[in-house]
Design an enzyme around this catalytic site. Sequence first.
Site, PDB file in Angstrom:
ATOM      1  N   HIS A  49      49.732  88.906  92.816  1.00 59.10           N
ATOM      2  CA  HIS A  49      51.026  88.204  92.698  1.00 59.10           C
ATOM      3  C   HIS A  49      51.677  88.509  91.347  1.00 59.10           C
ATOM      4  CE1 HIS A  49      53.685  84.552  93.216  1.00 59.10           C
ATOM      5  NE2 HIS A  49      53.705  84.673  91.898  1.00 59.10           N
ATOM      6  N   GLU A  50      50.904  88.372  90.274  1.00 60.94           N
ATOM      7  CA  GLU A  50      51.463  88.597  88.940  1.00 60.94           C
ATOM      8  C   GLU A  50      51.778  90.065  88.680  1.00 60.94           C
ATOM      9  OE1 GLU A  50      52.612  86.481  86.560  1.00 60.94           O
ATOM     10  OE2 GLU A  50      52.356  85.165  88.284  1.00 60.94           O
ATOM     11  N   HIS A  53      55.218  90.817  89.688  1.00 62.05           N
ATOM     12  CA  HIS A  53      56.203  90.486  88.654  1.00 62.05           C
ATOM     13  C   HIS A  53      56.250  91.564  87.571  1.00 62.05           C
ATOM     14  CE1 HIS A  53      56.992  86.623  90.333  1.00 62.05           C
ATOM     15  NE2 HIS A  53      55.821  86.100  90.028  1.00 62.05           N
TER      16      HIS A  53
END
Length: 288
Positions: A49-50, A53
């Site tokens: 998920h990170e 980003h």
Amino acid sequence: MILPKWYRLIRLRGIQLSLHPLFVLIMLLSVITGRFLELLTLFTIVFIHEMGHVCAALLCGISVKSVQLLPFGGVAVMEDHGRLTAAREIGIAIAGPLQNLLLIFLAYGLQQAGYGSSGFLAYFIQANAIIALFNLMPVLPLDGGKIFQAALSLLLPYYATLLWCGRVSIAASITVLIYALQPLGTGGGIRLNLLMIGAFLLYSNLTDQRNLPYRFVSFLMNREIVYERYRLSGSAARPIVAFSAKPLDDILRLFKRNHYHFIYVMNEDKTIVAVVPEQKLISSYFGM
């Protein structure tokens, strides 16, 4: 803040990856309760998920200094120097939940094809859905809060955007805490996970509100790149009409994130006596 070595994970292309103390606490509880596989799965999901980003930020030309992993996502520290427009911030924020969506499709495909453990894949899908949906809540510093703040900055001056998004996020954080403690009124046990998350959100947003003046000063200091975009694109400047007696602070707080401004100064007779580019006001503000 200097983290103990055991909090830090790796340094990847100059980006320091570390664990938030809340994640460390969850790790200890998982070891005690024998849920290490669930922890490893959660860590993998949060990491991917990170990285969504981080990759989106790098593609937008935004440098990432560090990423701190939490049980439900993470906090990335970025250096935008005025390059982080509202559209880019929305794109970077969406990139995290998008990874969860891709993982859900991948796990569902494996499940339908009969590969792997059906029970584990069901847990994997559920964990991704929970993390994605939770992060899309319009509360800072979650992804949904960042999307909401970036979208609001298209409508409101940037100072008002920071102020009201912070206030809404504080109110939402308190609501999470109240909901976590609500079973105590009926003799039940507290919702410990939500209590920890609510406490983190509240602390994070209170800290952001205290730092609002510094964040706004940073916004003003990085306005030069907005002028460059305005000059190269040839787009129209956004006018701000202000009386000559209006405090400088109040005028600067009317600046919008994605717009370059000319300030039309009026006297008491409502006659325009001067037209001032925003750089001149910012220079006066900083005493340059």
